[in-house]
Write a protein that holds these residues in place. Sequence first.
Motif, PDB file in Angstrom:
ATOM      1  N   GLN A 102       0.630   3.025  -7.347  1.00 14.71           N
ATOM      2  CA  GLN A 102       1.472   2.388  -6.337  1.00 14.71           C
ATOM      3  C   GLN A 102       2.132   3.453  -5.459  1.00 14.71           C
ATOM      4  OE1 GLN A 102       1.764  -1.012  -6.007  1.00 14.71           O
ATOM      5  NE2 GLN A 102       0.329  -1.264  -7.714  1.00 14.71           N
TER       6      GLN A 102
ATOM      7  N   ASP B 244       3.896  -1.941   3.809  1.00 13.45           N
ATOM      8  CA  ASP B 244       3.686  -3.373   3.631  1.00 13.45           C
ATOM      9  C   ASP B 244       3.427  -3.698   2.160  1.00 13.45           C
ATOM     10  OD1 ASP B 244       3.944  -3.870   6.343  1.00 13.45           O
ATOM     11  OD2 ASP B 244       1.797  -3.573   6.728  1.00 13.45           O
ATOM     12  N   LYS B 245       3.958  -4.845   1.738  1.00 13.70           N
ATOM     13  CA  LYS B 245       3.759  -5.312   0.370  1.00 13.70           C
ATOM     14  C   LYS B 245       3.152  -6.719   0.414  1.00 13.70           C
ATOM     15  CE  LYS B 245       8.140  -4.514  -0.605  1.00 13.70           C
ATOM     16  NZ  LYS B 245       8.628  -3.584   0.394  1.00 13.70           N
TER      17      LYS B 245
ATOM     18  N   TYR C 236       2.911 -10.001  -1.424  1.00 12.41           N
ATOM     19  CA  TYR C 236       3.572 -10.709  -2.528  1.00 12.41           C
ATOM     20  C   TYR C 236       2.583 -11.514  -3.364  1.00 12.41           C
ATOM     21  CZ  TYR C 236       7.879  -9.425  -0.120  1.00 12.41           C
ATOM     22  OH  TYR C 236       8.897  -8.730   0.468  1.00 12.41           O
TER      23      TYR C 236
ATOM     24  N   HIS D 239       6.896  -6.977  -5.358  1.00 12.52           N
ATOM     25  CA  HIS D 239       5.609  -7.641  -5.120  1.00 12.52           C
ATOM     26  C   HIS D 239       4.758  -7.716  -6.390  1.00 12.52           C
ATOM     27  CE1 HIS D 239       4.890  -3.355  -4.697  1.00 12.52           C
ATOM     28  NE2 HIS D 239       3.574  -3.545  -4.780  1.00 12.52           N
TER      29      HIS D 239
END
Length: 510
Positions: free
Chosen positions: A63, A89-90, A92, A317
């Motif tokens: 990550q 950006d994540k 979800y 997320h």
Amino acid sequence: MEYQDLTPVLVLNDSDNVAIARRMLTQGTVLGGSIVAKSAIPAGHKVSRRSIQSGEPILRYGQIIGFATKDIEPGFHVHLHNMALGEFDKDYAFCAAARQTDYLDTPATFLGIRRSDGRAATRNYVGILSSVNCSSHVANVVAEVFKRNPFTGADPLAEFPNVDGVVALTHKTGCGMTGGEPLNVLRRTLGGYARHANFSHVIVLGLGCEVNQIGGLLEDQRLAGRVRSMDIQTMGGARKTVAAAVEFVRDVLTESNQVTRQPIPASELIIGLQCGGSDGASGVTANPALGAASDILVRHRGTVILSETPETFGAEHLLTRRAVSREVGEKLIALMEWWDAYFKREGAIMNDNRSPGNMAGGISTIVEKSLGAMAKGGTTNLVDVVKYGETVKGPGLVFMDTPGYDPVSATGQVAGGANLICFTTGRGSVFGCKPAPSIKLASNTPMHERMKDDMDINCGEILSGGESVEECGKRIFDLILRVASGERTKSEEFDFGADEFAPWVLGATV
């Protein structure tokens, strides 16, 4: 994942461009292949596995934990001097990773206390709560009457071996505060403690003129008939209140002592998950090992509470993917938005939520801290998201909104019903949380050896290859059952747990 490879560094995910030092690395240490350490690198800190360009993401656990602020060649120390937090950006992906829990047909048991209303207790205290700071001294004086003297050995509770103690839980608010949410949070917290299964009896002491009126507290939390209450002004002063409260405690001790431990399913355990004084090894050893224990407990239909919302920032997320419904996932995102606005209002930034000890231990950004911290919650579904101090209902993983500050966070978890706390630490935290016992999990062996009197389990063997995460998790789960059955933790032996009571203070002090 098992860590049996005794190379100088750990690679947590094949996609990572950094590795973690198992021990203190000297300049020139061969890290693997043609890569050597270009400088001394402390244990638990990050070292680059390959060339990283300025602006490129730094990857740990597979990550993004931040971005390079300059070009970094293989073998270089990666920390505050060459990386920083950045926007990314994540996805979800609500519920995408949720799966059916593999519950066990025959849950484990512990020797607990069955209350008359059917709830399970792990300890048996008499509690003294203060409605306001102004009654704190009186509450403490009452508790001191029943405290064992470590010098003379005198024990006022010697005739009551089944009573774990008389504890005063006091705080610094209750007046000079605004109504609405600040008062609601305080009352919800006090109400949760007043109802806690680990208390046989509770008395609430007030001054009489505070904002948090005892009558309002009892009505709001539906405590009428469940607790005894007194206010100093009505009783005629501090001395008379102490005398009356001491008489109350003496009257209930015989009844409190009439308990017998019996087998109770592990499904009735509610464990608060905490980490404090974290280091670079916490996210590799103690936190994932506690996560493995959490998964075992959930399989036994137990409940675990993950908290510390600011220390979930950047990793949320991964939890929304495990949510059992989109509604549950969106509740977590709403908390993140509230905290983002809260930080901005206070002129702070989320990345400031790292202590000097965290950074000295190798944690560079709040996202790195969050990814390591959330490992405590294991891999099972996120079944609910609740407010601070709100009653927790399982089974499964529940997220409770709390600050990252350990005493405030754990206080909310216990108010929500946690009957035991598991606390991981890398730098060495000393913490108790009466009326719930607190188990300390050390992330590294040197700290464990240095602070043996405070640590219950050493998870550092994972770093040296002597134990897998899963094996350590099983040891933690076995200790949870023993502590729930009455075995005393290191913090209990040193009588920690009263001073750490710290309700979350919101709003203006007026």
